[in-house]
Write a protein that holds these residues in place. Structure first.
Motif, PDB file in Angstrom:
ATOM      1  N   GLU A 163       0.816  -1.224   0.000  1.00 57.32           N
ATOM      2  CA  GLU A 163       0.000   0.000   0.000  1.00 57.32           C
ATOM      3  C   GLU A 163       0.846   1.269   0.000  1.00 57.32           C
ATOM      4  O   GLU A 163       0.305   2.380  -0.071  1.00 57.32           O
ATOM      5  CB  GLU A 163      -0.919   0.015   1.226  1.00 57.32           C
ATOM      6  N   GLY A 245      -2.896  13.142   8.218  1.00 59.67           N
ATOM      7  CA  GLY A 245      -2.450  11.925   8.878  1.00 59.67           C
ATOM      8  C   GLY A 245      -0.952  11.899   9.140  1.00 59.67           C
ATOM      9  O   GLY A 245      -0.152  12.261   8.282  1.00 59.67           O
ATOM     10  N   ARG A 314       1.063  11.094   3.830  1.00 64.29           N
ATOM     11  CA  ARG A 314       1.096  11.542   2.429  1.00 64.29           C
ATOM     12  C   ARG A 314       0.666  10.487   1.415  1.00 64.29           C
ATOM     13  O   ARG A 314       1.266  10.347   0.339  1.00 64.29           O
ATOM     14  CB  ARG A 314       2.484  12.084   2.062  1.00 64.29           C
ATOM     15  N   VAL A 316      -2.900   8.982  -0.780  1.00 68.05           N
ATOM     16  CA  VAL A 316      -3.850   9.688  -1.648  1.00 68.05           C
ATOM     17  C   VAL A 316      -4.813  10.564  -0.846  1.00 68.05           C
ATOM     18  O   VAL A 316      -5.021  11.743  -1.166  1.00 68.05           O
ATOM     19  CB  VAL A 316      -4.633   8.669  -2.504  1.00 68.05           C
ATOM     20  N   LYS A 317      -5.379  10.017   0.221  1.00 68.41           N
ATOM     21  CA  LYS A 317      -6.347  10.772   1.017  1.00 68.41           C
ATOM     22  C   LYS A 317      -5.706  12.008   1.641  1.00 68.41           C
ATOM     23  O   LYS A 317      -6.277  13.103   1.626  1.00 68.41           O
ATOM     24  CB  LYS A 317      -6.929   9.877   2.107  1.00 68.41           C
ATOM     25  N   GLU A 318      -4.498  11.836   2.190  1.00 74.15           N
ATOM     26  CA  GLU A 318      -3.819  12.956   2.839  1.00 74.15           C
ATOM     27  C   GLU A 318      -3.419  14.029   1.832  1.00 74.15           C
ATOM     28  O   GLU A 318      -3.499  15.228   2.116  1.00 74.15           O
ATOM     29  CB  GLU A 318      -2.575  12.456   3.587  1.00 74.15           C
ATOM     30  N   LYS A 319      -3.011  13.614   0.648  1.00 76.76           N
ATOM     31  CA  LYS A 319      -2.602  14.597  -0.355  1.00 76.76           C
ATOM     32  C   LYS A 319      -3.791  15.445  -0.811  1.00 76.76           C
ATOM     33  O   LYS A 319      -3.641  16.647  -1.084  1.00 76.76           O
ATOM     34  CB  LYS A 319      -1.956  13.895  -1.553  1.00 76.76           C
ATOM     35  N   ALA A 320      -4.958  14.832  -0.894  1.00 75.06           N
ATOM     36  CA  ALA A 320      -6.151  15.586  -1.286  1.00 75.06           C
ATOM     37  C   ALA A 320      -6.490  16.633  -0.223  1.00 75.06           C
ATOM     38  O   ALA A 320      -6.791  17.799  -0.541  1.00 75.06           O
ATOM     39  CB  ALA A 320      -7.331  14.633  -1.484  1.00 75.06           C
ATOM     40  N   LEU A 321      -6.432  16.233   1.057  1.00 78.15           N
ATOM     41  CA  LEU A 321      -6.711  17.173   2.145  1.00 78.15           C
ATOM     42  C   LEU A 321      -5.630  18.250   2.199  1.00 78.15           C
ATOM     43  O   LEU A 321      -5.927  19.430   2.448  1.00 78.15           O
ATOM     44  CB  LEU A 321      -6.789  16.422   3.473  1.00 78.15           C
ATOM     45  N   ASP A 324      -6.268  21.090  -0.118  1.00 74.87           N
ATOM     46  CA  ASP A 324      -7.301  21.998   0.386  1.00 74.87           C
ATOM     47  C   ASP A 324      -6.719  22.972   1.405  1.00 74.87           C
ATOM     48  O   ASP A 324      -7.058  24.170   1.405  1.00 74.87           O
ATOM     49  CB  ASP A 324      -8.439  21.201   1.026  1.00 74.87           C
TER      50      ASP A 324
END
Length: 380
Positions: A163, A245, A314, A316-321, A324
């Protein structure tokens, strides 16, 4: 001008020093009771050992200016980081080198023989490794991967290596000689009297005021001409969009009379061992002699609300946040976000200092040329 540096680690100290030397009034605030951030060191009263309070930090760089900069403020002693690893009931040398390979496979290969042998172990069908696991299998094969990387990585990051991106493993070399120096860098060492003494030296300037046990509130920015914020980027906005995260570390500290493990860092790659490594702090100051010893068992887990953030995840989810929060930060006037937490990146000490020097110089240049000051002087 009056400037505020939020955070008394390397970012705040170095930027503050540059601005102070340029003739400005600088206030450095930190909500902790000490300076130097996670690099803070202090002598243990019982043993006299210099303890790296938040885990070990080893200074290494190829940047001559940064090396000369830190040596301005304290004396550095030579230090070579030689990491060991316990696996399958034996102790091996890291990073993987010719000694590791020969010992692990019970052979006496020359460099060219070892190179061919490892290539034969590797999964050559993986042409473009995308994940940590694929990268390891492609370059060292399944046996070395299982022994030294898989379990350690799962414990460190809390997820399966499949992952994680391949880029994490690209920092770990395999050597076909007996060089067991963990780093390649030209300059390597430890501050003789600890990192806190180094940061004290940087902050020792008549134009700098340091306020500890002081929490910076966003509305205080109006009291200064500019603020450099090295705290958590999401924390500046009270986590309104959610929390970025991080992994955090727990340390189980214990003392030992004598020499516990004979080296500074011992990794434990097997999943059955709950901690990732044991660090023995007196070995980080090999020029000193101490009968007693201070050791840390190190455990990694997901960072909760009241924990100290160490490693940005860092994915996918963290990079999107993150994108923002970056957009929000770019709307804030007279605040620049700096350092590991302010830019949500893992940074070695030398890179942190380099970026701080560059940020201070670019900032002063912006002011001199009446140009707008960006929220970030680096790419996030």
């Amino acid at each position: 001008m009056k400037y505020c540096l939020v955070g008394a680690g390397f970012s705040g100290a170095v930027i503050g020093r540059e601005l102070a030397e340029a003739g400005h009034e600088v206030t450095v605030v930190d909500e902790r009771s000490h300076i130097a951030g996670n690099c803070h060191t202090e002598r243990d009263a019982e043993t006299g050992v210099m303890v790296h309070t938040y885990g070990p930090h080893i200074f290494h760089t190829d940047d001559q200016e940064v090396w000369e900069y830190v040596n301005r403020f304290t004396a550095f002693k030579p230090y070579v980081n030689r990491v060991k690893a316990t696996s399958r009931g034996q102790v091996f040398s890291l990073p993987i080198n010719l000694h590791t390979i020969n010992q692990f496979f019970g052979k006496t290969m020359r460099p060219d023989e070892a190179r061919n042998f490892i290539e034969a172990q590797a999964d050559m069908s993986i042409e473009n490794p995308l994940t940590f696991e694929e990268q390891a299998l492609r370059f060292v094969g399944p046996e070395l991967y299982e022994a030294f990387f898989k379990g350690y990585t799962q414990k460190q990051w809390g997820c399966h290596p499949s992952e994680l991106p391949a880029s994490i493993l690209k920092r770990l070399p395999v050597r076909f000689n007996y060089n067991d120096n963990y780093f390649f860098h030209r300059y390597q060492g430890m501050p003789e009297h600890g990192y806190t003494r180094l940061v004290e030296g940087i902050l020792d300037h008549p134009n700098i005021v340091v306020q500890l046990n002081t929490r910076f509130e966003r509305n205080q920015a109006a009291d200064f001409d500019h603020v450099f914020f090295s705290g958590p980027l999401d924390g500046f906005f009270d986590y309104k969009l959610g929390r970025l995260g991080y992994r955090t570390l727990d340390f189980e500290r214990f003392t030992y009379q004598g020499d516990y493990q004979g080296c500074a860092v011992m990794n434990y790659g097997e999943e059955s061992v709950p901690y990732t490594r044991i660090t023995e702090h007196k070995h980080f100051s090999p020029w000193e002699e101490h009968e007693g010893s201070i050791c840390y068992r190190e455990y990694s887990r997901f960072c909760e609300v009241d924990d100290i953030p160490y490693y940005p995840i860092r994915l996918v989810k963290e990079k999107a946040l993150l994108s923002d929060y970056v957009a929000k930060a770019q709307q804030v006037k007279n605040v620049t976000f700096v350092g590991r937490l302010g830019t949500y990146r893992y940074l070695d000490m030398d890179v942190t200092i380099r970026e701080a020097l560059d940020t201070a110089r670019d900032f002063l240049n912006c002011n001199e040329n009446q140009q707008p000051v960006p929220a970030f002087f680096v790419e996030i």
